[in-house]
Design an enzyme around this catalytic site. Structure first.
Site, short mmCIF file in Angstrom:
data_model
loop_
_atom_site.label_atom_id
_atom_site.label_comp_id
_atom_site.label_asym_id
_atom_site.label_seq_id
_atom_site.Cartn_x
_atom_site.Cartn_y
_atom_site.Cartn_z
N ASN A 1 0.83 -1.21 0.00
CA ASN A 1 0.00 0.00 0.00
C ASN A 1 0.87 1.27 0.00
OD1 ASN A 1 -2.27 1.60 0.17
ND2 ASN A 1 -2.88 0.93 2.22
N HIS B 1 -14.12 -4.47 11.51
CA HIS B 1 -13.82 -3.19 12.16
C HIS B 1 -15.07 -2.36 12.39
CE1 HIS B 1 -9.64 -3.08 9.98
NE2 HIS B 1 -9.83 -4.20 10.65
N ARG C 1 -13.35 -5.33 16.12
CA ARG C 1 -12.34 -4.33 16.49
C ARG C 1 -13.00 -2.97 16.60
NH1 ARG C 1 -7.65 -1.91 12.63
NH2 ARG C 1 -9.32 -0.41 12.33
N TYR D 1 -6.95 7.39 12.26
CA TYR D 1 -7.00 6.06 11.67
C TYR D 1 -8.17 5.21 12.20
CZ TYR D 1 -6.01 1.16 11.42
OH TYR D 1 -6.15 -0.18 11.26
N ASP E 1 -6.83 -1.61 18.00
CA ASP E 1 -5.57 -1.39 17.27
C ASP E 1 -4.99 -0.03 17.65
OD1 ASP E 1 -3.50 -1.27 15.44
OD2 ASP E 1 -4.73 -1.64 13.67
N HIS F 1 -2.10 1.03 16.52
CA HIS F 1 -1.40 1.47 15.31
C HIS F 1 -0.04 2.09 15.62
CE1 HIS F 1 -1.58 2.30 10.92
NE2 HIS F 1 -2.36 1.25 10.99
N GLU G 1 -3.55 -4.42 19.70
CA GLU G 1 -2.74 -4.61 18.48
C GLU G 1 -1.74 -3.46 18.29
OE1 GLU G 1 -5.23 -5.14 15.07
OE2 GLU G 1 -3.72 -4.39 13.68
N GLU H 1 1.79 -6.78 11.42
CA GLU H 1 1.29 -6.54 10.06
C GLU H 1 2.33 -5.92 9.14
OE1 GLU H 1 -2.12 -4.11 11.30
OE2 GLU H 1 -1.26 -2.43 10.21
N ARG I 1 0.73 -11.25 13.37
CA ARG I 1 -0.20 -10.74 12.36
C ARG I 1 0.37 -10.67 10.94
NH1 ARG I 1 -4.35 -8.71 12.43
NH2 ARG I 1 -3.89 -6.67 11.56
N HIS J 1 -3.08 -10.39 8.85
CA HIS J 1 -3.55 -9.05 8.46
C HIS J 1 -4.47 -9.20 7.25
CE1 HIS J 1 -2.18 -4.73 7.19
NE2 HIS J 1 -3.16 -4.66 8.07
N ASP K 1 -6.42 -3.56 1.52
CA ASP K 1 -5.25 -3.51 0.64
C ASP K 1 -4.53 -4.86 0.54
OD1 ASP K 1 -4.79 -2.04 3.34
OD2 ASP K 1 -2.77 -2.69 2.85
N GLU L 1 -8.28 -11.33 10.17
CA GLU L 1 -8.89 -10.01 9.94
C GLU L 1 -9.57 -10.02 8.57
OE1 GLU L 1 -6.11 -6.76 9.49
OE2 GLU L 1 -7.55 -5.31 10.25
N TRP M 1 2.64 6.36 12.65
CA TRP M 1 1.26 6.25 12.22
C TRP M 1 0.79 4.84 12.39
CZ3 TRP M 1 -1.40 3.61 8.26
CH2 TRP M 1 -2.77 3.96 8.19
O1 EZ4 Z 1 -3.12 0.39 8.40
O2 EZ4 Z 1 -3.72 -1.95 5.85
O3 EZ4 Z 1 -5.11 -3.72 11.15
N1 EZ4 Z 1 -5.12 -3.13 10.12
C1 EZ4 Z 1 -4.45 -2.01 9.85
C2 EZ4 Z 1 -4.54 -1.55 8.40
C3 EZ4 Z 1 -3.26 -0.90 7.89
C4 EZ4 Z 1 -3.27 -0.78 6.40
C5 EZ4 Z 1 -1.87 -0.46 5.87
O4 EZ4 Z 1 -1.84 -0.59 4.49
O5 EZ4 Z 1 -3.80 -1.47 10.71
O6 EZ4 Z 1 -5.65 -0.73 8.22
CO CO Z 2 -3.49 -2.93 12.39
#
Ligand code: EZ4
Ligand code: CO
Length: 403
Positions: free
Chosen positions: A37, A122, A147, A159, A211, A213, A237, A263, A284, A313, A317, A340, A403
């Site tokens: 991605n 999600h 989630r 996010y 998550d 992130h 996560e 991931e 993951r 994961h 994407d 997921e 991020w």
């Molecule tokens: O940010 O797939 O758990 N899932 C995630 C995703 C990732 C994207 C990155 O390309 O954290 O949404």
């Molecule tokens: Co994630």
């Protein structure tokens, strides 16, 4: 059997996908996903310039040897671009092998270890009440694992919580990444409140996940883990960025909250400390980013020795091709945890005819020979590549952050 031709197809049915088609001299072909991605074209160049010319004429049945040829043979081992390129080829070769055997791929991986593959989906929202409604709706739709993410009051949606997040949706050209804002001190007290409300609303007979992130430090993640313990989350996560695997030792010392990560990992060497020290509960990695079916199987078999379970994961994407391969592995391995699954746009589903299926919280692998996912090249031609990026994140004072 010999490899005659390998095509790389780049298309954007809502978001960009890099797909390979490996064609053999006896007419069998296999499909693989090489999507990274926001860095798609790097994989295309890697495949076209450095991988495909070396594979023409080789025996496609030699999946392990070709995996090692591309991995060891590059000299520059590992990395997301290299491993996605290897992953794409590997999926296509397993597809060919299983088609030649006349069996669904999972049979070649040891056959079924379970009847169905549990997924989580999600829910996000700007307000806690909106997230509660979303979780109740998914419960109604049969989900047993969900989630939940919520926006931070006073900050723009982050996010997973609103329209400006990671979904490069609608074929929209986004030549520059959007910028999100992050404030740990506003986030940390909010998340336990979210899960308190969720438990009140949905009860205890459902798995809830969250998550982070990669946004916290180890000691902040430890705090969050402790604060979430009363709500018994299935997992927390990506609590911290995981290049420094040792960071998880600090989290683990402080909380019984189960942890998931991986991931963005692409090889077993990203996770040796995490696994051998039993610092995590779920790993993951996913087929496309971890070297295909071969890479995924090596990692999950290693994890199984240390009580760590799989959790591929599976956002939008990760194409339906990689999802198909994940499901075959999920159903075959002994240490499956969860998968997921966010689903796909109509255009994506039109472009990738697939035989796997989803019903009320569970996935099933395709029963057709191979991995059961194809690409319709005429449909792909209708959706040209459109530059699109993941967001970046800054602190309120402008400092770049994870991020
Ligand atoms: O940010 O797939 O758990 N899932 C995630 C995703 C990732 C994207 C990155 O390309 O954290 O949404
Ligand atoms: Co994630």
């Amino acid at each position: 059997m010999k490899i005659n031709e390998i095509k790389v197809i780049v298309a954007s049915p809502g978001r960009n996908f890099v797909t390979v088609k490996v064609i053999t001299d006896d007419g069998l072909y296999g499909i693989g996903d090489g999507t990274v991605n926001g860095r798609e074209k790097a994989v295309v160049a890697y495949l076209e310039d450095h991988v495909i010319p070396t594979l023409i004429g080789k025996d496609p049945m030699r999946t392990e040897d070709i995996w090692q040829y591309l991995y060891k043979g590059a000299y520059w081992r590992r990395g997301p671009i290299t491993m996605a390129a290897i992953g794409a080829i590997d999926m296509a070769l397993w597809d060919i092998k299983a088609k030649a055997a006349g069996m669904p791929l999972y049979q070649l991986l040891g056959g079924r270890s379970r009847d169905k593959v549990m997924v989580y989906k999600h829910v996000g929202g700007l307000e806690i009440s909106e997230v509660v409604e979303g979780v109740l709706a998914l419960r109604e739709a049969g989900l047993e694992a969900i989630r939940a993410q919520v926006s931070i009051p006073g900050l723009p949606p982050i996010y997973g919580t609103g329209p400006s997040t990671d979904q490069a949706a609608g074929g929209m050209v986004r030549p520059m990444p959007t910028e999100e804002v992050w404030a740990t001190h506003k986030y940390l007290p909010l998340v336990p409140k979210l899960f308190e409300k969720l438990r009140d609303a949905v009860g205890w007979d459902v798995h809830l996940l969250h998550d982070v992130h990669h946004r916290l430090t180890p000691i902040e993640a430890a705090r969050l883990g402790k604060d979430l313990e009363p709500y018994r989350l299935f997992w927390l996560e990506d609590a911290i960025p995981a290049e420094l695997q040792e960071g998880f030792r600090i989290i683990r010392q402080h909380t019984t909250q189960p942890l998931a990560v991986g991931e963005v990992f692409n090889s077993v060497f990203d996770l040796t400390t995490l696994i051998t020290e039993q610092l995590i509960d779920y790993i993951r990695v996913t087929s496309v980013h971890a070297g295909g079916v071969t890479g995924l199987k090596k990692i999950f078999d290693f994890a199984s020795i240390y009580h760590v379970r799989s959790a591929c994961h599976g956002p939008m994407d990760v194409s339906p091709v990689a999802m198909g391969c994940n499901i075959h592995v999920d159903v075959a391995i002994s240490n499956f945890g969860i998968q997921e699954f966010t689903g796909y746009t109509d255009a994506t589903r039109e472009m990738f005819p697939y035989t796997w299926s989803y019903d009320r919280g569970y996935l099933q692998p395709g029963e057709a020979p191979g991995h059961g996912v194809d690409i319709d090249e005429a449909v792909a031609a209708k959706y040209p590549y459109a530059p699109a990026y993941l967001p970046i994140a800054r602190l309120e004072d402008g400092t770049m952050t994870s991020w």
